[in-house]
Scaffold this motif. Structure first.
Motif, PDB file in Angstrom:
ATOM      1  N   GLN A  43      -0.873   4.567   6.147  1.00 30.00           N
ATOM      2  CA  GLN A  43       0.421   4.477   5.478  1.00 30.00           C
ATOM      3  C   GLN A  43       0.288   4.799   3.991  1.00 30.00           C
ATOM      4  O   GLN A  43       1.125   5.498   3.412  1.00 30.00           O
ATOM      5  N   PHE A  44      -0.772   4.300   3.363  1.00 35.18           N
ATOM      6  CA  PHE A  44      -1.007   4.571   1.940  1.00 35.18           C
ATOM      7  C   PHE A  44      -1.093   6.071   1.673  1.00 35.18           C
ATOM      8  O   PHE A  44      -0.406   6.620   0.806  1.00 35.18           O
ATOM      9  N   ALA A  92       2.249   1.669  -3.436  1.00 35.47           N
ATOM     10  CA  ALA A  92       1.177   2.097  -4.334  1.00 35.47           C
ATOM     11  C   ALA A  92       0.863   3.575  -4.114  1.00 35.47           C
ATOM     12  O   ALA A  92       0.657   4.336  -5.077  1.00 35.47           O
ATOM     13  N   GLY A  93       0.849   4.000  -2.854  1.00 41.09           N
ATOM     14  CA  GLY A  93       0.633   5.415  -2.562  1.00 41.09           C
ATOM     15  C   GLY A  93       1.725   6.283  -3.149  1.00 41.09           C
ATOM     16  O   GLY A  93       1.450   7.371  -3.683  1.00 41.09           O
ATOM     17  N   CYS A 137       2.282   8.063   2.514  1.00 47.94           N
ATOM     18  CA  CYS A 137       3.316   7.898   1.489  1.00 47.94           C
ATOM     19  C   CYS A 137       2.940   8.619   0.201  1.00 47.94           C
ATOM     20  O   CYS A 137       3.804   9.169  -0.498  1.00 47.94           O
ATOM     21  N   THR A 139      -3.893   1.685   5.955  1.00 53.80           N
ATOM     22  CA  THR A 139      -4.571   2.725   5.173  1.00 53.80           C
ATOM     23  C   THR A 139      -3.910   4.087   5.371  1.00 53.80           C
ATOM     24  O   THR A 139      -3.695   4.839   4.412  1.00 53.80           O
ATOM     25  N   PRO A 150       0.816  -1.231   0.000  1.00 50.91           N
ATOM     26  CA  PRO A 150       0.000   0.000   0.000  1.00 50.91           C
ATOM     27  C   PRO A 150       0.846   1.276   0.000  1.00 50.91           C
ATOM     28  O   PRO A 150       0.504   2.242  -0.696  1.00 50.91           O
ATOM     29  N   GLY A 151       1.929   1.294   0.776  1.00 47.70           N
ATOM     30  CA  GLY A 151       2.783   2.473   0.787  1.00 47.70           C
ATOM     31  C   GLY A 151       3.433   2.716  -0.564  1.00 47.70           C
ATOM     32  O   GLY A 151       3.516   3.857  -1.034  1.00 47.70           O
TER      33      GLY A 151
END
Length: 530
Positions: free
Chosen positions: A435-436, A355-356, A439, A433, A352-353
């Motif tokens: 973290q997403f 992807a962010g 980042c 979430t 997720p990070g």
């Protein structure tokens, strides 16, 4: 004679302020020779540029993948090497980041003088050797630190060299078409790093095969670059019209030349006249290719830091990026100690990070162009005529930092919320979430300030890139070094609160300073520049 449309200082990672003229082959008499300002910027065809885009995107994963694949291994490494604490392994991250900060300036300047190809091949070979050493190292903690530093020295300069190759092969108006897919390829490959690292470590109950995987990536990169990467350095081959020689030739060219010479030796028709060498090899090439490298070239990026307007932007680049980097270092320990995840699960938590980060970069690119258009219209400039704008008079700081205070405020709450969510052991979906989004915003702010950094140094954009990496990696190394001791001392909730307030308040201060005083400082600097 009118000035060239492309300043020489944009043609490589680190170049001197004095343009270097590349003598071009004569096609007829000197009176009929084409004027320098009518020469094509690059003779590399679009098909070669497309190939270079994805080849370089793969090669520069030696920098990014090496970092992301390592983070899930931190708990396992601390056990395998009897380091005694997570902090000891975090020091290897710090050592890696220090080398990552310092090495690009040196090797980018060498590549500018002697060509991209030989320097890049040497770096990949060094990286492969360090990866092999890490795969064979079983218990030496000193060996782990040393080999990780060598791995960083080999991989970290590759993005700077890739940027130089893009600048060599594509004019300014067409570089985005190369840089966008190049960075997307790198980010996509690097995003799977934590998953691969965690899965391999879990399956083998060790870290050796992770380093073997990095060795394989290096070997493939070396073979692809060795056989197919052309020399693009403009001090070596000009706009591509001069023939590469010696180590600057591809291995494929060497092989073809060897076969050709072998056939000539077996040719029985010895009476044939030897054809003259193409004129491109005989017109003043020796002088143009005899470059001198000096320490001044290597410290160009350090000098940029000393300018007031540059330092304000560089602090924004570094501090916003440090948020993303701190998350990458903290995740393995948090999800191991707090949530009891194994290596594969920890690797998945990184996605997720990452992807962010990718989405934040895409959004940043859109906002940068949109904000520029808004401020240009507001000040009576035509956005489509960007290259005709007088940068010394255009309020570029206002254009780049438009709405940045809102993003900084959101980032502050996200990082603080992450710390307290972990502190109270809330469901892992909550910190993942947060973290997403943290980042994503960190990358958006970092990319926006990096765009401004290049804008205010239009004639030395690669040197500015290296100075940004120097500041960014230096601050990241410091944050990695103090993370665990401070978190142990005050708890993760208060640590992320203090960290968030310090970083984001300093980011807001940097933005305010740049918007208020940046134009004056920039004009003062330009007035003093010879």
């Amino acid at each position: 004679m009118p000035p060239r449309s492309e300043p020489a200082s944009l043609t490589g990672p680190l170049v001197s302020s004095t343009p270097t003229e590349i003598p071009l082959p004569a096609t007829s008499s000197s009176s009929e020779q084409q004027a320098p300002d009518m020469e094509p910027y690059s003779t590399f065809p679009s098909s070669m540029r497309t190939y270079l885009t994805y080849l370089l995107g793969f090669i520069i994963t030696l920098s990014t993948l090496t970092a992301t694949i390592y983070f899930p291994l931190i708990p396992l490494l601390s056990t395998q090497f009897s380091a005694g604490s997570i902090q000891s392994i975090n020091l290897t991250v710090t050592a890696y980041a220090v080398a990552q900060a310092l090495s690009p300036a040196l090797f980018a300047s060498l590549a500018d003088c002697f060509g991209r190809r030989p320097v890049l091949l040497g770096l990949i070979a060094l990286y492969a050797a360090a990866s092999l050493g890490l795969a064979l190292n079983r218990e030496s903690y000193a060996g782990l630190i040393t080999l990780r530093v060598l791995q960083s020295v080999g991989g970290s300069p590759t993005p700077a060299l890739a940027y130089g190759i893009v600048a060599d092969a594509a004019p300014v108006a067409e570089r985005g078409a190369m840089l966008g897919p190049l960075l997307s390829t790198c980010n996509a490959l690097s995003a799977v790093g934590p998953v691969v690292g965690g899965a391999v470590a879990l399956a083998t109950a060790g870290v050796e095969w992770v380093f073997v995987a990095l060795l394989l990536v290096a070997v493939v990169s070396l073979l692809l670059a060795g056989f197919t990467l052309p020399e693009t350095g403009r001090r070596v081959v000009g706009n591509g019209g001069l023939e590469a020689r010696g180590v600057s030739k591809t291995w494929w060219s060497w092989g073809r030349g060897l076969v050709h010479r072998t056939r000539q030796r077996h040719d029985d028709s010895g009476n044939c006249e030897k054809q003259p060498e193409p004129l491109v090899k005989m017109v003043g090439v020796s002088k143009s290719r005899r470059q001198r490298w000096s320490l001044q070239d290597a410290v160009a990026s350090f000098r940029i830091i000393l300018y007031k307007d540059a330092f304000a932007v560089l602090w924004m680049v570094a501090s916003s990026y440090s948020i993303y980097y701190t998350f990458q270092v903290a995740i393995p320990v948090i999800f191991d100690e707090v949530y009891g995840y194994n290596e594969l699960q920890i690797g998945l938590v990184f996605l997720p990070g990452l992807a962010g980060m990718t989405i934040g970069g895409i959004v940043a690119g859109k906002l940068v162009d949109r904000n520029y258009a808004v401020i240009a219209n507001k000040n009576g400039f035509e956005p489509e005529d960007k290259e005709k704008h007088d940068i010394s008079m255009f309020p570029i700081e206002e254009a780049r930092y438009r709405h940045c205070f809102i993003f900084i405020l959101l980032e502050t709450f996200l990082v603080i919320g992450y710390g307290w969510a972990v502190r109270y052991h809330v469901h892992p979906a909550v910190p993942i979430t947060l973290q997403f989004f943290a980042c994503a915003l960190s990358t958006l702010l970092s990319h926006t300030s990096s765009a401004l950094l290049v804008d205010i140094f239009p004639n030395s954009s690669s040197s500015a890139y290296a100075s940004g990496q120097l500041m960014r990696c230096g601050l990241s190394a410091a944050s990695a070094a103090v993370l665990q001791p401070l978190a142990d001392a005050v708890g993760r909730g208060w640590y992320f609160t203090i960290f968030s307030l310090f970083v984001n308040i300093s980011c807001a201060f940097s933005v305010a300073i740049s918007m208020r005083a940046g134009v004056g400082w920039r004009q003062e600097r330009l007035a003093k520049t010879p």
